[in-house]
Design a protein around this motif. Structure first.
Motif, mmCIF file in Angstrom:
data_model
loop_
_atom_site.group_PDB
_atom_site.id
_atom_site.type_symbol
_atom_site.label_atom_id
_atom_site.label_comp_id
_atom_site.label_asym_id
_atom_site.label_seq_id
_atom_site.Cartn_x
_atom_site.Cartn_y
_atom_site.Cartn_z
ATOM 1 N N VAL A 208 0.851 -1.201 0.000
ATOM 2 C CA VAL A 208 0.000 0.000 0.000
ATOM 3 C C VAL A 208 0.888 1.253 0.000
ATOM 4 C CG1 VAL A 208 -1.695 1.322 1.351
ATOM 5 C CG2 VAL A 208 -1.972 -1.160 1.101
ATOM 6 N N TYR A 209 1.969 1.200 0.754
ATOM 7 C CA TYR A 209 2.902 2.340 0.807
ATOM 8 C C TYR A 209 3.505 2.610 -0.566
ATOM 9 C CZ TYR A 209 7.003 5.121 2.234
ATOM 10 O OH TYR A 209 7.967 6.106 2.364
ATOM 11 N N TRP A 210 3.940 1.586 -1.253
ATOM 12 C CA TRP A 210 4.564 1.797 -2.569
ATOM 13 C C TRP A 210 3.555 2.264 -3.602
ATOM 14 C CZ3 TRP A 210 9.164 3.028 -1.899
ATOM 15 C CH2 TRP A 210 9.984 2.367 -0.987
ATOM 16 N N GLN A 211 2.265 2.034 -3.300
ATOM 17 C CA GLN A 211 1.219 2.579 -4.182
ATOM 18 C C GLN A 211 0.790 3.990 -3.757
ATOM 19 O OE1 GLN A 211 -1.859 -0.449 -5.478
ATOM 20 N NE2 GLN A 211 -0.749 -1.621 -3.940
ATOM 21 N N GLY A 212 1.452 4.540 -2.752
ATOM 22 C CA GLY A 212 1.197 5.935 -2.385
ATOM 23 C C GLY A 212 0.475 6.147 -1.070
ATOM 24 N N GLY A 213 0.048 5.082 -0.395
ATOM 25 C CA GLY A 213 -0.614 5.229 0.902
ATOM 26 C C GLY A 213 0.369 5.759 1.942
ATOM 27 N N ARG A 214 -0.077 6.666 2.787
ATOM 28 C CA ARG A 214 0.828 7.304 3.750
ATOM 29 C C ARG A 214 0.357 7.226 5.194
ATOM 30 N NH1 ARG A 214 3.838 6.310 0.573
ATOM 31 N NH2 ARG A 214 5.178 7.633 -0.713
ATOM 32 N N TYR A 215 -0.948 7.197 5.421
ATOM 33 C CA TYR A 215 -1.449 7.298 6.794
ATOM 34 C C TYR A 215 -2.113 5.990 7.191
ATOM 35 C CZ TYR A 215 -0.572 11.983 5.167
ATOM 36 O OH TYR A 215 0.028 13.071 4.600
ATOM 37 N N PHE A 216 -1.510 5.332 8.166
ATOM 38 C CA PHE A 216 -1.940 3.984 8.554
ATOM 39 C C PHE A 216 -2.455 3.987 9.992
ATOM 40 C CE2 PHE A 216 1.107 3.566 5.151
ATOM 41 C CZ PHE A 216 0.581 2.570 4.346
ATOM 42 N N TRP A 217 -3.634 3.437 10.153
ATOM 43 C CA TRP A 217 -4.291 3.358 11.474
ATOM 44 C C TRP A 217 -4.545 1.873 11.722
ATOM 45 C CZ3 TRP A 217 -5.845 7.028 15.109
ATOM 46 C CH2 TRP A 217 -6.853 6.674 15.997
ATOM 47 N N ILE A 218 -3.775 1.298 12.644
ATOM 48 C CA ILE A 218 -3.757 -0.162 12.778
ATOM 49 C C ILE A 218 -4.304 -0.605 14.136
ATOM 50 C CG2 ILE A 218 -2.222 -2.178 12.836
ATOM 51 C CD1 ILE A 218 -0.367 -0.529 10.917
ATOM 52 N N HIS A 219 -5.414 -1.327 14.118
ATOM 53 C CA HIS A 219 -5.989 -1.867 15.359
ATOM 54 C C HIS A 219 -5.274 -3.159 15.731
ATOM 55 C CE1 HIS A 219 -10.173 0.196 14.752
ATOM 56 N NE2 HIS A 219 -9.190 1.054 14.881
ATOM 57 N N ASN A 220 -4.949 -3.315 17.002
ATOM 58 C CA ASN A 220 -4.437 -4.623 17.414
ATOM 59 C C ASN A 220 -5.604 -5.589 17.590
ATOM 60 O OD1 ASN A 220 -5.490 -4.080 19.943
ATOM 61 N ND2 ASN A 220 -3.508 -3.986 20.986
ATOM 62 N N THR A 221 -5.315 -6.821 17.917
ATOM 63 C CA THR A 221 -6.395 -7.810 17.956
ATOM 64 C C THR A 221 -7.017 -7.880 19.350
ATOM 65 O OG1 THR A 221 -7.033 -9.948 17.017
ATOM 66 C CG2 THR A 221 -5.176 -9.973 18.542
ATOM 67 N N GLY A 222 -8.275 -8.258 19.389
ATOM 68 C CA GLY A 222 -9.016 -8.253 20.652
ATOM 69 C C GLY A 222 -8.805 -9.518 21.469
ATOM 70 N N PRO A 223 -9.336 -9.524 22.702
ATOM 71 C CA PRO A 223 -9.227 -10.705 23.577
ATOM 72 C C PRO A 223 -10.216 -11.789 23.137
ATOM 73 C CG PRO A 223 -10.465 -8.962 24.669
ATOM 74 C CD PRO A 223 -10.062 -8.417 23.333
ATOM 75 N N PHE A 224 -9.833 -12.519 22.070
ATOM 76 C CA PHE A 224 -10.790 -13.492 21.522
ATOM 77 C C PHE A 224 -11.065 -14.644 22.490
ATOM 78 C CE2 PHE A 224 -7.890 -16.925 20.396
ATOM 79 C CZ PHE A 224 -6.664 -16.286 20.211
#
Ligand code: NAG
Ligand code: NAG
Ligand code: NAG
Ligand code: NAG
Length: 383
Positions: A208-224
């Motif tokens: 995604v970055y090499w395609q121009g994406g710059r701002y990443f919002w990453i959720h961690n995983t929940g207590p499954f």
């Protein structure tokens, strides 16, 4: 994970913090679009488009009908889009009635980061794994740019510059861990595959970055380990249940995954210097809510499923929310058995209610659960 008292202090100050930042509106990022990648926690219609609609009573509390979401109403991603002033995201796989002017959603329920070697029918996991979602994104980007250049479909596709200005959101990984458990791996074996899962995650972020994406919002995983579908299916393998009633080994694996994910994000920050990354600690919030439900205004029996049937958690894999079951030779819908989904956390044994999603969103939007502590609207700023 933060200690409980630290967490409470953070919870109490997160609303206040949100108000304070609201004055600095000049500094807002003005994301014109959101592109989301994930599983059912953020699916707004992808799996429904390909494999048949999520049945009623899904959608009942907000949309008044099923809306492609495995929830009584809105998901965290809906609250994110809404708070950025954007419409709810159309699912990329939906071919009717969609509008991608301000983003697209590649998530499908049951998606994993790693491609699975089983079909949806065999194991319940989606064929739209994260690598597939990233190929879909590449297609979406190049084809919409080419149409927009020709002056076509301008009122339903993003502007070219939106791809570099957009917020790219990720919420995926939980199904990789449950899939490993469901294939009878031991906790030790599941832990051992985490690096491989995260390698695949890294490849997609880089793409995604090499395609121009710059701002990443990453959720961690929940207590499954707190979710009825995991507790019910793996019950014989989870003798260790904690005070909240959650399976400790499963949550320990989720936390190890998150610790490694955070390291991966830190490495990506170094490798991709033009990008801005925000890692969001969904785990701590979900666990706090499930372990102190009444403190936060929810019914105290936190692990009980709202839409389900039978068993310790009002959950039975054979009679899922919205399915039909035979009672005295008559088909009966497995519907909502709780009076008030606004006071419940678990919707269908697998997913959170709209009320829980809203509560979680209200605590992440101000940035107190992010590393670095970035409010949603500032997630384009480098610290
Ligand atoms: C699927 O099979 C391939 C080849 O054996 C293996 O490398 C890969 O790890 C498997 N994927 C999963 C999710 O188990
Ligand atoms: C899609 O949404 C945008 C922004 O909300 C709007 O301007 C546009 O007219 C919509 N397109 C269609 C085809 O409805
Ligand atoms: C896992 O073990 C159970 C119980 O022995 C068995 O019924 C099931 O088929 C196994 N699943 C897989 C995917 O091997
Ligand atoms: C099913 O039929 C039996 C016998 O007529 C009756 O006692 C029972 O209440 C019925 N169950 C339901 C759920 O209607």
């Amino acid at each position: 994970m933060a200690s409980h008292s630290t967490l409470l202090a953070l919870l109490m100050s997160s609303f206040l913090f949100h108000t304070v930042v609201a004055d600095a509106s000049d500094d807002y990022c003005n994301f014109p679009a959101v592109f989301n990648f994930g599983d059912s926690n953020s699916d707004t219609g992808g799996l429904s488009a390909a494999f048949g609609p999520a049945p009623p009573p899904n959608g009942e509390s907000f949309f008044g009908k099923p809306a492609g979401r495995y929830c009584d109403g809105r998901l965290i991603i809906d609250f994110i889009a809404n708070s950025l002033g954007l419409p709810y995201l159309s699912a990329y796989l939906n071919s009717v009635g969609t509008n991608f002017s301000h983003g697209a959603n590649f998530a499908t329920a049951g998606s994993t980061i790693r491609a699975q070697n089983t079909t949806l029918r065999q194991s319940g996991f989606s064929p739209f794994s994260l690598d597939v979602q990233s190929w879909e994104f590449a297609q979406f980007k190049s084809r919409s740019e080419s149409f927009v250049k020709q002056g076509l479909f301008k009122d339903q596709l993003p502007k070219e510059e939106y791809f570099s200005q957009a917020l790219y959101t990720f919420d995926i990984g939980q199904n990789d861990l449950t899939a490993a458990y469901f294939s009878n791996m031991t906790t030790k074996e599941v832990k051992a595959v985490i690096p491989n899962i995260l390698d695949k995650f890294t490849i997609v972020i880089q793409s995604v970055y090499w395609q121009g994406g710059r701002y990443f919002w990453i959720h961690n995983t929940g207590p499954f380990g707190c979710l009825p579908y995991v507790l019910d299916r793996l019950t014989l393998r989870a003798p260790d249940v904690d005070r909240a009633g959650c399976g400790s080994p499963f949550n320990e694996v989720a936390q190890l995954f998150n610790q490694k994910l955070k390291e991966v994000v830190d490495q990506l920050k170094k490798d991709l210097p033009l990008a801005v990354f925000t890692y969001v600690d969904i785990y701590s919030l979900k666990y706090e809510l499930l372990s102190h439900a009444s403190l936060h205004g929810f019914d105290s029996n936190a692990l009980l499923t709202c839409c389900g049937h039978g068993g310790k958690y009002n959950y039975n894999a054979n009679f899922g929310c919205g399915s039909m079951r035979m009672v005295n030779n008559t088909e009966v819908l497995v519907g909502k058995s709780c009076n008030n989904p606004f006071r419940r956390i678990i919707w269908d044994g697998v997913h959170f209610t709209q009320a829980a999603n809203k509560w979680i969103f209200d605590h992440i939007v101000g940035g107190k659960f992010s590393y670095p502590p970035t409010p949603l609207k500032m997630a384009c700023k480098k610290n």
